[in-house]
Design a protein around this motif. Structure first.
Motif, PDB file in Angstrom:
ATOM      1  N   ILE A   1       0.839  -1.228   0.091  1.00 13.58           N
ATOM      2  CA  ILE A   1       0.002   0.046   0.019  1.00 13.58           C
ATOM      3  C   ILE A   1       0.928   1.327   0.118  1.00 13.58           C
ATOM      4  O   ILE A   1       1.880   1.332   0.714  1.00 13.58           O
ATOM      5  CB  ILE A   1      -0.944  -0.053   1.350  1.00 13.58           C
ATOM      6  CG1 ILE A   1      -1.757  -1.247   1.259  1.00 13.58           C
ATOM      7  CG2 ILE A   1      -1.580   1.272   1.163  1.00 13.58           C
ATOM      8  CD1 ILE A   1      -2.524  -1.549   2.591  1.00 13.58           C
ATOM      9  N   ALA A   2       0.531   2.241  -0.739  1.00 15.74           N
ATOM     10  CA  ALA A   2       1.167   3.268  -0.853  1.00 15.74           C
ATOM     11  C   ALA A   2       0.091   4.382  -1.181  1.00 15.74           C
ATOM     12  O   ALA A   2      -0.770   4.206  -2.105  1.00 15.74           O
ATOM     13  CB  ALA A   2       2.338   3.699  -1.717  1.00 15.74           C
ATOM     14  N   ALA A   3       0.165   5.758  -0.415  1.00 14.21           N
ATOM     15  CA  ALA A   3      -0.822   6.763  -0.916  1.00 14.21           C
ATOM     16  C   ALA A   3       0.144   8.238  -0.827  1.00 14.21           C
ATOM     17  O   ALA A   3       1.077   8.130   0.190  1.00 14.21           O
ATOM     18  CB  ALA A   3      -1.885   6.639  -0.057  1.00 14.21           C
ATOM     19  N   ALA A   4      -0.403   9.034  -1.524  1.00 20.47           N
ATOM     20  CA  ALA A   4       0.280  10.528  -1.443  1.00 20.47           C
ATOM     21  C   ALA A   4      -0.403  11.591  -1.955  1.00 20.47           C
ATOM     22  O   ALA A   4      -1.562  11.426  -2.547  1.00 20.47           O
ATOM     23  CB  ALA A   4       1.599  10.257  -1.937  1.00 20.47           C
ATOM     24  N   SER A   5      -0.506  12.715  -1.256  1.00 20.34           N
ATOM     25  CA  SER A   5      -0.967  13.979  -1.895  1.00 20.34           C
ATOM     26  C   SER A   5       0.005  15.148  -1.896  1.00 20.34           C
ATOM     27  O   SER A   5       0.977  15.177  -0.976  1.00 20.34           O
ATOM     28  CB  SER A   5      -2.234  14.405  -0.976  1.00 20.34           C
ATOM     29  OG  SER A   5      -2.585  15.716  -1.190  1.00 20.34           O
ATOM     30  N   PRO A   6       0.133  15.918  -2.914  1.00 21.41           N
ATOM     31  CA  PRO A   6       0.909  17.278  -2.732  1.00 21.41           C
ATOM     32  C   PRO A   6       0.636  18.175  -1.767  1.00 21.41           C
ATOM     33  O   PRO A   6      -0.361  18.206  -1.364  1.00 21.41           O
ATOM     34  CB  PRO A   6       0.770  17.789  -4.324  1.00 21.41           C
ATOM     35  CG  PRO A   6       0.069  16.558  -5.076  1.00 21.41           C
ATOM     36  CD  PRO A   6      -0.725  15.691  -4.215  1.00 21.41           C
ATOM     37  N   GLY A   7       1.924  18.438  -1.205  1.00 23.58           N
ATOM     38  CA  GLY A   7       1.571  19.524   0.014  1.00 23.58           C
ATOM     39  C   GLY A   7       2.676  19.577   0.828  1.00 23.58           C
ATOM     40  O   GLY A   7       3.712  20.170   0.549  1.00 23.58           O
ATOM     41  N   GLY A   8       2.682  18.587   1.871  1.00 25.95           N
ATOM     42  CA  GLY A   8       3.848  18.567   2.794  1.00 25.95           C
ATOM     43  C   GLY A   8       4.233  19.707   3.679  1.00 25.95           C
ATOM     44  O   GLY A   8       3.389  20.613   3.683  1.00 25.95           O
ATOM     45  N   HIS A   9       5.533  19.813   4.006  1.00 28.40           N
ATOM     46  CA  HIS A   9       5.843  21.312   4.885  1.00 28.40           C
ATOM     47  C   HIS A   9       5.789  22.191   3.967  1.00 28.40           C
ATOM     48  O   HIS A   9       5.721  23.383   4.415  1.00 28.40           O
ATOM     49  CB  HIS A   9       7.400  20.889   4.920  1.00 28.40           C
ATOM     50  CG  HIS A   9       7.871  19.614   5.823  1.00 28.40           C
ATOM     51  ND1 HIS A   9       6.955  19.179   7.136  1.00 28.40           N
ATOM     52  CD2 HIS A   9       8.734  18.661   5.645  1.00 28.40           C
ATOM     53  CE1 HIS A   9       7.414  18.125   7.465  1.00 28.40           C
ATOM     54  NE2 HIS A   9       8.490  17.781   6.920  1.00 28.40           N
ATOM     55  N   ALA A  10       5.870  22.187   2.598  1.00 25.91           N
ATOM     56  CA  ALA A  10       5.890  23.418   1.732  1.00 25.91           C
ATOM     57  C   ALA A  10       4.495  24.075   1.900  1.00 25.91           C
ATOM     58  O   ALA A  10       4.489  25.323   1.458  1.00 25.91           O
ATOM     59  CB  ALA A  10       6.259  23.009   0.282  1.00 25.91           C
ATOM     60  N   ALA A  11       3.581  23.498   2.052  1.00 21.65           N
ATOM     61  CA  ALA A  11       2.245  23.873   2.235  1.00 21.65           C
ATOM     62  C   ALA A  11       1.793  24.492   3.548  1.00 21.65           C
ATOM     63  O   ALA A  11       0.708  24.936   3.566  1.00 21.65           O
ATOM     64  CB  ALA A  11       1.119  22.852   1.591  1.00 21.65           C
ATOM     65  N   VAL A  12       2.288  24.345   4.532  1.00 20.72           N
ATOM     66  CA  VAL A  12       2.065  24.931   5.831  1.00 20.72           C
ATOM     67  C   VAL A  12       2.463  26.298   5.939  1.00 20.72           C
ATOM     68  O   VAL A  12       3.408  26.711   5.194  1.00 20.72           O
ATOM     69  CB  VAL A  12       2.745  23.988   7.083  1.00 20.72           C
ATOM     70  CG1 VAL A  12       2.165  22.455   6.826  1.00 20.72           C
ATOM     71  CG2 VAL A  12       3.963  24.195   7.227  1.00 20.72           C
ATOM     72  N   ALA A  13       1.729  27.115   6.820  1.00 20.17           N
ATOM     73  CA  ALA A  13       2.109  28.356   7.504  1.00 20.17           C
ATOM     74  C   ALA A  13       3.757  28.314   8.025  1.00 20.17           C
ATOM     75  O   ALA A  13       4.115  27.345   8.288  1.00 20.17           O
ATOM     76  CB  ALA A  13       1.080  29.113   8.323  1.00 20.17           C
ATOM     77  N   ASP A  14       4.330  29.481   7.889  1.00 20.13           N
ATOM     78  CA  ASP A  14       5.610  29.452   8.329  1.00 20.13           C
ATOM     79  C   ASP A  14       5.594  29.293   9.572  1.00 20.13           C
ATOM     80  O   ASP A  14       6.685  28.567  10.347  1.00 20.13           O
ATOM     81  CB  ASP A  14       6.017  31.016   8.163  1.00 20.13           C
ATOM     82  CG  ASP A  14       6.430  31.383   6.413  1.00 20.13           C
ATOM     83  OD1 ASP A  14       6.421  30.487   5.674  1.00 20.13           O
ATOM     84  OD2 ASP A  14       6.597  32.479   6.414  1.00 20.13           O
ATOM     85  N   ASP A  15       4.738  29.627  10.537  1.00 23.75           N
ATOM     86  CA  ASP A  15       4.514  29.385  11.849  1.00 23.75           C
ATOM     87  C   ASP A  15       4.322  27.984  12.532  1.00 23.75           C
ATOM     88  O   ASP A  15       4.489  27.439  13.350  1.00 23.75           O
ATOM     89  CB  ASP A  15       3.450  30.346  12.667  1.00 23.75           C
ATOM     90  CG  ASP A  15       3.840  31.809  12.607  1.00 23.75           C
ATOM     91  OD1 ASP A  15       5.151  32.027  12.186  1.00 23.75           O
ATOM     92  OD2 ASP A  15       2.945  32.863  12.844  1.00 23.75           O
ATOM     93  N   ASP A  16       3.824  27.271  11.194  1.00 24.65           N
ATOM     94  CA  ASP A  16       3.424  25.851  11.888  1.00 24.65           C
ATOM     95  C   ASP A  16       4.611  24.769  11.224  1.00 24.65           C
ATOM     96  O   ASP A  16       4.365  23.651  11.331  1.00 24.65           O
ATOM     97  CB  ASP A  16       2.142  25.491  11.011  1.00 24.65           C
ATOM     98  CG  ASP A  16       0.915  25.972  11.534  1.00 24.65           C
ATOM     99  OD1 ASP A  16       1.171  26.628  12.836  1.00 24.65           O
ATOM    100  OD2 ASP A  16       0.033  26.156  10.950  1.00 24.65           O
ATOM    101  N   VAL A  17       5.679  25.246  10.746  1.00 26.74           N
ATOM    102  CA  VAL A  17       6.588  24.387   9.940  1.00 26.74           C
ATOM    103  C   VAL A  17       7.214  23.292  11.188  1.00 26.74           C
ATOM    104  O   VAL A  17       7.282  21.994  10.750  1.00 26.74           O
ATOM    105  CB  VAL A  17       7.836  24.991   9.522  1.00 26.74           C
ATOM    106  CG1 VAL A  17       9.007  24.253   9.162  1.00 26.74           C
ATOM    107  CG2 VAL A  17       7.440  25.871   8.298  1.00 26.74           C
ATOM    108  N   VAL A  18       7.489  23.802  12.456  1.00 27.89           N
ATOM    109  CA  VAL A  18       8.075  23.120  13.169  1.00 27.89           C
ATOM    110  C   VAL A  18       7.020  21.988  13.724  1.00 27.89           C
ATOM    111  O   VAL A  18       7.197  20.665  13.970  1.00 27.89           O
ATOM    112  CB  VAL A  18       8.509  23.611  14.714  1.00 27.89           C
ATOM    113  CG1 VAL A  18       9.004  22.693  15.881  1.00 27.89           C
ATOM    114  CG2 VAL A  18       9.836  24.651  14.164  1.00 27.89           C
TER     115      VAL A  18
END
Length: 430
Positions: A47-64
């Motif tokens: 099984i494998a699943a994925a969606s584009p986004g990741g750390h790149a898509a979060v707000a700057d304050d939410d990276v950690v």
């Protein structure tokens, strides 16, 4: 939930393998499910699943928070089951599902027994719709990693990975292995839950791939129920937060850990125009050439049992790039000598090319690998063909065809010159 039928269904049967006949289901909520039935491993589904986004898509304050949201989610459980209760429930069942967040994706990976496929789908759906974020699980995890954040030198492996990542990505926060202590201070359970739900709750552009011993009709009914019925979300665009490789050579010495051990890590990063079957085939051969040659030459030259490990990866980062990595462990008083031998060999391969004695065994090994069908490789190509329109689903089979055309004269092209590298060294007790 009540099942929802796909709006489109397609079966590909034009591949030269009885083990690869994927059925693609597309749903109105944006989900794509790919089912590939075979008996390569009896009773097992990969099984494998994925969606584009990741750390790149979060707000700057939410990276950690995005770094650790999965760790807290796994400890917290799902729905009404806390982490301990979920562990007891899954004990003895043949299913393993792991969520993850990387720089440009959120994803699941795992396996299940054929009879536990429904449970695997239930788990993924519940992580998307009902993750539990318990304050106690959060505090336990925070206490576990806080010492390494405060002093990375206590874990030499983490310190080394952090150093070379910082060199490669110029310290960009989204590519850090370890956040700075002041950044870590913003890490809290509410931020973790917010990020996890943002990344996993929107079904739009998710691709779920299953390959193995499954019944397509039954798996379709399950997919309709657990994925087709997910409430529709909003399309999102993923910003390009990529960092160009550094110009020239950058390096760092890291003193960490305990014991009389040293290691050198080299990373060569080279942007390329495109990723196709030929590039991937050449990279696979080049990896084996480099790994075998470094092992032989280092041992012959230094008279020791040092074991270099070389990798050649062709990745989208988010633009196509070739990354050549080398790791060698040895005695602290000889690490400079080891580095010199390794760099001399890389220069020679990049500048002079290969001898037949380097090339032929490496090519034979890759040809043998592609002579065997592999569900893990199937999953990778099924996902990539959906997430990257430029990647053709024929690419996997194209590699096998291209291998017959590879010649010594251009096998070295994926090995960049030493002017295009990042370098990190660390040692302990020296």
């Amino acid at each position: 939930p009540e099942p929802v039928e796909p709006v489109e269904s397609e079966t590909r049967s034009d591949f030269s393998s009885d083990f690869f006949e994927p059925v693609t289901l597309r749903y109105a909520n944006g989900v794509t499910v790919i089912l590939n039935s075979n008996d390569i491993v009896e009773g097992q589904v990969f099984i494998a699943a994925a969606s584009p986004g990741g750390h790149a898509a979060v707000a700057d304050d939410d990276v950690v928070d995005s770094f650790y949201a999965v760790d807290v989610a796994l400890r917290s459980g799902i729905g009404d089951l806390d982490g301990a209760a979920l562990g007891r429930f899954l004990a003895g069942r043949d299913v393993e599902i792991s969520p993850a967040i990387s720089p440009y994706r959120e994803s699941f990976s795992g396996t299940s027994g054929t009879t536990d496929l429904e449970l695997a789908m239930q788990l993924m759906r519940l992580y998307m719709t009902a993750p539990a974020f318990e304050p106690l699980a959060f505090e336990q995890f925070r206490a576990q990693i806080a010492p390494v954040i405060a002093d990375p030198a206590i874990d030499r492996g983490v310190a080394a990975r952090d150093a070379i990542s910082e060199l490669r990505y110029a310290g960009a926060a989204r590519f850090e292995i370890l956040p700075e202590p002041d950044e870590f201070a913003t890490f809290d359970v509410d931020g973790d839950e917010r990020v996890f739900r943002e990344r996993f709750s929107n079904p739009d552009d998710w691709v779920f791939a299953f390959s193995g011993d499954l019944d397509v009709e039954n798996a379709t009914e399950l997919a309709n129920r657990y994925f087709g019925s997910l409430p529709a979300g909003e399309p999102e665009s993923v910003p390009d937060v990529g960092i160009e490789p550094p110009a020239g050579v950058v390096e760092r010495t890291v003193e960490a850990g305990a014991g009389d051990t040293a290691q050198i890590r080299l990373l060569f990063s080279t942007p390329i125009d495109d990723i196709d079957a030929e590039t991937r085939a050449v990279a696979e051969v080049a990896e084996r050439v480099l790994d075998a040659r470094l092992t032989r030459v280092v041992r012959e030259t230094l008279g020791a049992t040092y074991s270099p490990r070389a990798t050649v990866r062709v990745v989208t980062d988010p633009d196509p790039i070739v990354e050549v990595g080398v790791i060698v462990t040895g005695a602290p008083d000889r690490i400079g000598e080891i580095e010199g031998v390794v760099l001399d060999e890389v220069r020679d391969l990049a500048g002079e090319g290969l001898e037949a004695s380097d090339f032929e065994p490496a090519l034979a090994e890759v040809v043998e690998f592609y002579g065997f069908v592999n569900n893990g490789q199937f999953l990778d190509d099924l996902l990539e063909s959906e997430l990257h329109p430029a990647r053709d689903l024929d690419d996997f089979w194209g590699i096998a065809r291209v291998l017959g055309e590879i010649a010594v004269s251009y096998t070295h092209l994926t090995l960049p010159t030493t002017r295009q590298r990042c370098r990190s060294r660390w040692w302990a007790g020296h």
